[in-house]
Scaffold this motif. Sequence first.
Motif, PDB file in Angstrom:
ATOM      1  N   ILE A 146     -74.071 -32.591  -8.097  1.00 16.39           N
ATOM      2  CA  ILE A 146     -74.269 -33.978  -7.679  1.00 16.39           C
ATOM      3  C   ILE A 146     -75.386 -34.095  -6.644  1.00 16.39           C
ATOM      4  CG2 ILE A 146     -73.176 -35.814  -6.311  1.00 16.39           C
ATOM      5  CD1 ILE A 146     -70.560 -35.077  -7.900  1.00 16.39           C
TER       6      ILE A 146
ATOM      7  N   ILE B 227     -71.430 -40.213 -10.364  1.00 17.64           N
ATOM      8  CA  ILE B 227     -72.336 -39.221  -9.791  1.00 17.64           C
ATOM      9  C   ILE B 227     -73.270 -39.875  -8.773  1.00 17.64           C
ATOM     10  CG2 ILE B 227     -74.319 -37.737 -10.344  1.00 17.64           C
ATOM     11  CD1 ILE B 227     -72.788 -36.931 -12.892  1.00 17.64           C
TER      12      ILE B 227
ATOM     13  N   ARG C 285     -73.305 -38.925  -4.747  1.00 16.62           N
ATOM     14  CA  ARG C 285     -74.530 -38.472  -4.070  1.00 16.62           C
ATOM     15  C   ARG C 285     -74.832 -39.375  -2.876  1.00 16.62           C
ATOM     16  NH1 ARG C 285     -80.426 -37.290  -6.854  1.00 16.62           N
ATOM     17  NH2 ARG C 285     -79.706 -35.137  -6.900  1.00 16.62           N
TER      18      ARG C 285
END
Length: 255
Positions: A77, A105, A109
């Motif tokens: 990620i 994702i 992040r």
Amino acid sequence: MEIQDIKAFLDSKATQYNRPDFIKNDPISIPHLFTKKQDIEIMGFWAAVLAWGQRVTIINKCKELISLMDGAPYDFIMNHEEPDLKKLLKFKHRTFNDIDTLYFIAFFRYHYQRHNTLEDAFIPANGGYSPFRGLGGFRDYFFSLPDYPHRTKKHISSPSQKSTCKRLNMFLRWMVRKDDCGVDFGIWNKISPSELIMPCDLHVDRVARKLKLITRKQTDWQTAVELTERLREFDPNDPVKYDFALFGLGIEEKF
């Protein structure tokens, strides 16, 4: 059954099911594949969100997702490049698809670039955690990125929608509860086990009603709160430990 008998019965069943033997057939086995805190959080959250349907299918789909992230979710990620995401386009579980996967994702992040733990996502900016504010605030934050896909919102519930928030409450149980039994992780410290709300799924709801722990006719957020308050009479510091008892009775013993 008298109330003291119900407490003794549920205490014994919680002890019976709150042990490592429980892990292998349950979605909690997924975060147990990891030792890094962020991996535990990421895959614990994902396993909880994907937890509908047969447990063996849920576990297999989570393992497929881990493989697509090269066996290291947090590292993938944080360090992936755009072409690395192409292989994730084939991931699907029931109504959870590639659009949802890519947004998860992106959110992870964004969050981990700013925080060291996912626990911070559940803590209101001005403090004063409560389950209603914590879960509702988390959903608002989760969808605060520009151009979030509207279809993904169905996968993250909120008390304001009158949802039981079963999956989020289950995830919080995994992260927050502390004991020496080896099932729940207890790696979060800003939320107290006493503040958790019961993950109220079909099995838990049915068993709780049979034991007359729920009087509310419908099953919604207030039902989960009502059940938790009843269980808090048995253990004010750790009411959600009875999830092991009610779920075990429902799915293993068909109580």
